[in-house]
Design a protein around this motif. Structure first.
Motif, short mmCIF file in Angstrom:
data_model
loop_
_atom_site.label_atom_id
_atom_site.label_comp_id
_atom_site.label_asym_id
_atom_site.label_seq_id
_atom_site.Cartn_x
_atom_site.Cartn_y
_atom_site.Cartn_z
N THR A 77 0.69 -1.27 0.07
CA THR A 77 0.06 -0.10 -0.13
C THR A 77 0.88 1.22 0.11
OG1 THR A 77 -0.01 0.13 2.21
CG2 THR A 77 -1.56 -1.30 1.48
N GLU A 78 0.33 2.51 0.21
CA GLU A 78 1.21 3.71 0.10
C GLU A 78 1.36 4.10 1.52
OE1 GLU A 78 -1.38 6.57 -1.96
OE2 GLU A 78 -0.86 5.45 -3.90
N VAL A 79 0.97 3.47 2.57
CA VAL A 79 1.00 3.83 3.96
C VAL A 79 1.78 2.74 4.55
CG1 VAL A 79 -0.26 4.49 5.93
CG2 VAL A 79 -1.04 4.84 3.83
N PHE A 80 2.52 3.25 5.57
CA PHE A 80 3.54 2.51 6.29
C PHE A 80 2.94 2.34 7.83
CE2 PHE A 80 6.67 2.67 9.82
CZ PHE A 80 7.40 1.23 9.75
N GLY A 81 2.76 1.29 8.35
CA GLY A 81 2.24 1.20 9.65
C GLY A 81 3.21 0.51 10.80
#
Length: 255
Positions: A77-81
């Motif tokens: 995805t475009e988001v790091f968690g």
């Protein structure tokens, strides 16, 4: 839209549930405890094909580890968690300090590493219930249950579970101190975190997921297809220990 988020928490605050919910959203990465106990990090490094002596210096390892963690935390995805317990904050700040020497603050190093992240402060209001949950998990070896009642995370064979006032009291004190330490760290770093309580998450998991996605600015998930995968471990034994602890604490105060 945030390109990264860090779930800042303490044990038994519902972080595993939140991580699984965010992963199921399909737009918010796959958060996990990439910076944790050394043995866990060694397992991550092995999974990612990184050798501890690769590159010939701690900084080279730290850079490769960070890059691999970001890739895993994004999960396409475009988001790091990422999930981070306070007790391991010093590990990540030390590693990022070697990668970004001369950067003035922890927050600046986090921004250099991950982009400007959303900090989610996930805390549990009832510290006694949190401490009881932690002690019972440590004693039993069972940390999480699937929604169908089967084991999701068991770290050891089933152990004897016994009420222990001193141990619970020690954890109540430690958990409260670590939550306060998070708040002090946010203030010192001039960070305004997004606050979320265990109680809200446990009672209304889908609503909590949607609220976090809104805070991130990511596409809201189709909640019709998202079912919380974990079940509460708390039962009558937890309730009994909580009552006994409060009774014993009151006796201690008047003695």
């Amino acid at each position: 839209m945030f390109k990264a988020y860090i779930i800042c928490t303490t044990p038994r605050s519902g972080s595993t549930l939140l991580c699984k919910l965010l992963a199921s959203a399909g737009t918010a990465g796959n958060p996990d405890s990439f910076y944790h106990k050394p043995q866990f990090m060694a397992e991550w490094a092995t999974d990612w094909g990184i050798s501890t002596d690769e590159g010939g210096s701690p900084e080279a390892f730290d850079r490769k580890y960070l890059a691999a963690a970001i890739l895993a935390g994004r999960a396409g995805t475009e988001v790091f968690g990422m999930r981070l317990q306070y007790k391991y904050l010093n590990i990540v700040t030390k590693m990022l300090g070697q990668i970004f020497p001369g950067v003035a603050s922890d927050a600046s190093r986090f921004s250099r590493a991950f982009g400007d992240p959303l900090y989610i402060h996930l805390s549990r209001t009832d510290k006694v219930a949190q401490a009881v949950s932690l002690v019972r998990a440590e004693q039993s070896g069972l940390w999480h249950l699937n929604a169908d009642g089967t084991d999701y995370e068991r770290v050891s064979a089933t152990g004897e579970v016994t009420y222990d006032f001193s141990r619970i009291h020690r954890e109540v004190t430690t958990l409260a101190r670590e939550d306060t330490a998070w708040s002090e760290w946010f203030a010192g770093q001039k960070i305004q975190p997004y606050g979320l309580s265990y109680e809200t998450l446990a009672d209304h998991p889908i609503d909590a997921l949607q609220s976090v996605c809104r805070a991130l600015g990511t596409t809201s998930p189709d909640v019709a297809y998202i079912i919380p995968e974990l079940s509460k471990l708390s039962d009558s034994t937890n309730d009994e220990w909580i009552r006994r602890y409060k009774f014993d604490l009151d006796k201690l105060k008047v003695s």
